[in-house]
Design a protein around this motif. Structure first.
Motif, PDB file in Angstrom:
ATOM      1  N   MET A 101      40.618  42.842   8.627  1.00  0.00           N
ATOM      2  CA  MET A 101      39.336  43.173   8.500  1.00  0.00           C
ATOM      3  C   MET A 101      38.836  44.206   9.404  1.00  0.00           C
ATOM      4  N   ILE A 102      37.866  45.247   8.444  1.00  0.00           N
ATOM      5  CA  ILE A 102      37.570  46.534   9.442  1.00  0.00           C
ATOM      6  C   ILE A 102      35.970  46.381   9.282  1.00  0.00           C
ATOM      7  N   GLU A 103      35.335  46.503  10.555  1.00  0.00           N
ATOM      8  CA  GLU A 103      33.855  46.850  10.330  1.00  0.00           C
ATOM      9  C   GLU A 103      33.535  48.265  10.608  1.00  0.00           C
ATOM     10  N   LEU A 104      32.393  48.792   9.831  1.00  0.00           N
ATOM     11  CA  LEU A 104      32.262  50.061  10.002  1.00  0.00           C
ATOM     12  C   LEU A 104      30.739  50.245   9.629  1.00  0.00           C
ATOM     13  N   THR A 151      38.476  45.335   3.774  1.00  0.00           N
ATOM     14  CA  THR A 151      39.932  45.118   4.236  1.00  0.00           C
ATOM     15  C   THR A 151      40.587  46.544   4.580  1.00  0.00           C
ATOM     16  N   ALA A 152      41.523  46.427   5.433  1.00  0.00           N
ATOM     17  CA  ALA A 152      42.544  47.392   5.641  1.00  0.00           C
ATOM     18  C   ALA A 152      42.916  47.996   4.536  1.00  0.00           C
ATOM     19  N   ILE A 168      32.008  45.186   6.148  1.00  0.00           N
ATOM     20  CA  ILE A 168      33.175  44.762   6.608  1.00  0.00           C
ATOM     21  C   ILE A 168      34.052  45.131   5.150  1.00  0.00           C
ATOM     22  N   CYS A 200      38.867  53.839   5.790  1.00  0.00           N
ATOM     23  CA  CYS A 200      38.043  53.270   6.812  1.00  0.00           C
ATOM     24  C   CYS A 200      38.881  52.787   7.904  1.00  0.00           C
ATOM     25  N   GLN A 201      38.163  53.218   9.360  1.00  0.00           N
ATOM     26  CA  GLN A 201      38.557  52.786  10.409  1.00  0.00           C
ATOM     27  C   GLN A 201      37.495  51.980  11.119  1.00  0.00           C
ATOM     28  N   ALA A 202      37.692  51.120  12.143  1.00  0.00           N
ATOM     29  CA  ALA A 202      37.023  50.377  12.891  1.00  0.00           C
ATOM     30  C   ALA A 202      36.048  51.158  13.629  1.00  0.00           C
TER      31      ALA A 202
END
Length: 78
Positions: free
Chosen positions: A1-4, A14-15, A12, A68-70
């Motif tokens: 999971m990625i938070e941005l 998903t990758a 949050i 998306c990137q963290a």
């Protein structure tokens, strides 16, 4: 999971999620405000129409072409 961050709100995803998909899933689906004041949204999904322009970490980018990137900071000029 990625938070941005989308317009200052932590989300949050998903990758492998594009920024355009994150906007649709976690926001109101719009990506920018036109010069006439209307909210615009991604249209073509492949970078041709330019309707998905957002500011990511201080640089103008196409949301449909950016994964998306963290820690990413996305602003839509809402």
């Amino acid at each position: 999971m990625i938070e941005l961050s989308l317009d200052g709100r932590s989300v949050i995803v998903t990758a492998g999620t594009t920024v355009a998909a994150a906007l649709a899933r976690c926001g109101d689906g719009t990506s920018r405000t036109s010069v006439s004041g209307q909210r615009r949204a991604p249209f073509c999904g492949m970078g041709v129409c330019q309707e998905c322009r957002v500011t990511i970490d201080g640089r103008r980018r196409l949301a449909c072409q950016t994964l998306c990137q963290a820690g990413m900071q996305v602003e839509t000029q809402a």
